[in-house]
Design an enzyme around this catalytic site. Sequence first.
Site, short mmCIF file in Angstrom:
data_model
loop_
_atom_site.label_atom_id
_atom_site.label_comp_id
_atom_site.label_asym_id
_atom_site.label_seq_id
_atom_site.Cartn_x
_atom_site.Cartn_y
_atom_site.Cartn_z
N SER A 1 0.84 -1.19 0.00
CA SER A 1 0.00 0.00 0.00
C SER A 1 0.89 1.26 0.00
O SER A 1 1.71 1.43 -0.89
CB SER A 1 -0.95 -0.03 1.20
OG SER A 1 -1.93 0.96 1.10
N GLU B 1 -1.88 -3.06 -8.14
CA GLU B 1 -3.13 -3.24 -7.40
C GLU B 1 -3.60 -1.88 -6.91
O GLU B 1 -2.84 -0.92 -6.87
CB GLU B 1 -2.94 -4.18 -6.20
CG GLU B 1 -1.96 -3.69 -5.15
CD GLU B 1 -2.55 -2.73 -4.12
OE1 GLU B 1 -3.79 -2.73 -3.94
OE2 GLU B 1 -1.78 -1.98 -3.51
N HIS C 1 -5.36 -5.16 -1.53
CA HIS C 1 -5.99 -4.91 -0.23
C HIS C 1 -7.03 -5.99 0.05
O HIS C 1 -8.24 -5.73 0.13
CB HIS C 1 -6.62 -3.51 -0.23
CG HIS C 1 -5.61 -2.41 -0.18
ND1 HIS C 1 -4.77 -2.11 -1.24
CD2 HIS C 1 -5.29 -1.54 0.81
CE1 HIS C 1 -3.99 -1.09 -0.90
NE2 HIS C 1 -4.29 -0.73 0.33
#
Length: 307
Positions: free
Chosen positions: A105, A200, A272
């Site tokens: 992230s 992602e 996630h």
Amino acid sequence: MKTPEIGIAIVAPGGCAPDEAALARGIARLQAQGATVHNYYDPEHTFQRFGGTDGGRLAQLNAAAADPDVQVVIALRGSYGISRILPDIDFDRMAASRKLFVGYSDFTAFHMGLLAKTGRASFAGPMLCDDFTRDEPEQFTLDQLWSCLAGPTHTVTGASAGNPQVEVTGKLWGGNLAMLVHLLGTPYFPQVDGGILFLEDVNEHPYRVERMLLQLLHAGVLQRQQAVVLGDFSAYKLSPMDKGYDFDAMLAYVRQRLPVPVPVLTGLEFGHIRRRVTLPFGGHARLQSDASGFSLQVSDYPTLARP
């Protein structure tokens, strides 16, 4: 799978822990698995939404890198914050520490900077919150981490309809799409030619994903890769105004826009989501894909045995 007997440092270069109970639960779980935990995050020193002031979060990274009893440095969580301290991180110092840095992230920015500045590989993998703090952790995700860190190679597989036949090799890199695009044009964006790019994101409508992919294309990044592998893109909401424009429609359009030699694959268990693979960011990868699925084997990255 039990962790090796190693020293693990917890640092919070981004967001703070949602609550102290979660922090204690995650540390206890690591300890129960055999790890010695060195916690450099102090919830009493949080600042606004961050795991400390900018200087405090930088100090956590530096202290973990300098600790001789630490082999692995795991980010507390993502959220936001590394962008604020990127210019102050001594990436040469991070690389020279020989620590194995883990996170995803927002932590993508650290991976990018480390690779761009030093060529040192790191790990797109789980973080303390929420991977180690859940009442019932996803064992696959944790096993992936320890297996990858043990090395000397790491293989992940995936299956998704519509993937092209592929057999390529290249440097594995990528992560959160928004963070990659955010770093374009900065010294923290590695110049990777012939790489295998994994991506992602979360809470991003397909048109925003398309816009970011096109930005990478217009900047000359995508067409220099051997392949693009997409992980999880979820938690977005479509509306009646989309009129059939969804993720699949966006993907078909992007595939049409890319040069023919650059395939786009889907089905990577990364993002996630609870069940997530660990990926050596900067390792050498071999990607093979056919109608039955794909295999991604990574080698030539630092491990616990060869830091």
